[in-house]
Motif scaffolding. Sequence first.
Motif, PDB file in Angstrom:
ATOM      1  N   ALA A   1      -8.361  -6.918  -2.515  1.00  0.00           N
ATOM      2  CA  ALA A   1      -7.666  -5.928  -3.337  1.00  0.00           C
ATOM      3  C   ALA A   1      -7.812  -4.573  -2.659  1.00  0.00           C
ATOM      4  N   ALA A   2      -6.971  -3.621  -3.064  1.00  0.00           N
ATOM      5  CA  ALA A   2      -7.035  -2.268  -2.495  1.00  0.00           C
ATOM      6  C   ALA A   2      -6.884  -1.252  -3.608  1.00  0.00           C
ATOM      7  N   SER A   3      -7.612  -0.139  -3.478  1.00  0.00           N
ATOM      8  CA  SER A   3      -7.503   0.950  -4.443  1.00  0.00           C
ATOM      9  C   SER A   3      -6.333   1.850  -4.077  1.00  0.00           C
ATOM     10  N   LYS A   4      -5.957   2.742  -5.009  1.00  0.00           N
ATOM     11  CA  LYS A   4      -4.865   3.679  -4.738  1.00  0.00           C
ATOM     12  C   LYS A   4      -5.207   4.641  -3.605  1.00  0.00           C
ATOM     13  N   SER A   5      -6.519   4.857  -3.367  1.00  0.00           N
ATOM     14  CA  SER A   5      -6.931   5.755  -2.291  1.00  0.00           C
ATOM     15  C   SER A   5      -6.899   5.076  -0.928  1.00  0.00           C
TER      16      SER A   5
ATOM     17  N   THR B   1      -8.807   2.180  -0.101  1.00  0.00           N
ATOM     18  CA  THR B   1      -9.995   1.393   0.212  1.00  0.00           C
ATOM     19  C   THR B   1      -9.725  -0.087  -0.036  1.00  0.00           C
TER      20      THR B   1
ATOM     21  N   LEU C   1       0.827  -1.202   0.000  1.00  0.00           N
ATOM     22  CA  LEU C   1       0.000   0.000   0.000  1.00  0.00           C
ATOM     23  C   LEU C   1       0.863   1.253   0.000  1.00  0.00           C
ATOM     24  N   SER C   2       0.390   2.292  -0.691  1.00  0.00           N
ATOM     25  CA  SER C   2       1.124   3.551  -0.763  1.00  0.00           C
ATOM     26  C   SER C   2       1.228   4.233   0.590  1.00  0.00           C
TER      27      SER C   2
ATOM     28  N   ALA D   1     -11.089  -3.899  -0.485  1.00  0.00           N
ATOM     29  CA  ALA D   1     -12.250  -4.698  -0.872  1.00  0.00           C
ATOM     30  C   ALA D   1     -11.870  -6.166  -0.745  1.00  0.00           C
TER      31      ALA D   1
END
Length: 203
Positions: free
Chosen positions: A165-169, A171, A113-114, A173
């Motif tokens: 999975a994860a979004s760039k923001s 979140t 994660l970022s 899922a």
Amino acid sequence: IALAGGNPVTLVEQINGSGSSFGVWTAQGAMVFGTLSSGLRRVSAEGGAVTELTTLDVANREASHSFPVLTPSGRAVLFVVRTGSLGLRTEAVMLDTGARRQVVENARPLLVLSSGHLAFERDDQVLVAPFDLDGLAVTGAAVPLVDAVRRSATSVTSAPTAELAASKSGTLAYVPAIDAASALGLVGPEGTFETLGPPPGDV
């Protein structure tokens, strides 16, 4: 296949165990993928020659490199090194130099994660730990991320993998774990489920 549609383009044929190793797209327009019995390999999105990104250290009983996960910077890929029939660990490889370094023992990487965290699987548990994105190293203790994540076995030779999975923001899922017994039923507009016919397990 392009997101805009069109005919599929074959990049690589006759991959050994691709279903249990997956692949990841890089910012440079290439796919990095693993197999059941080799190191990571790389191929351009335009097709062409397949090149080796990592090689197996046979002297140290490395059997495969698989399940690549791209870091947010796009500079490196984390992957699983499997030794023998049961041993595994997570390593990182730099895409430009091919240099490798160990990241964490007895773990399969899931997400980088970022925010500076690494999510990984260990002993059927999804954990998250602080992660140095530049040094590619875990910097703190791991804690459970979420409970009851569904796992799907990708092949008879592969352990079940958490479906998340994860979004760039940031979140996350994931697919929640449910009773594996099959059941026939109706799903309503509000998401309600009504069983029909034979009991679970008979369909």
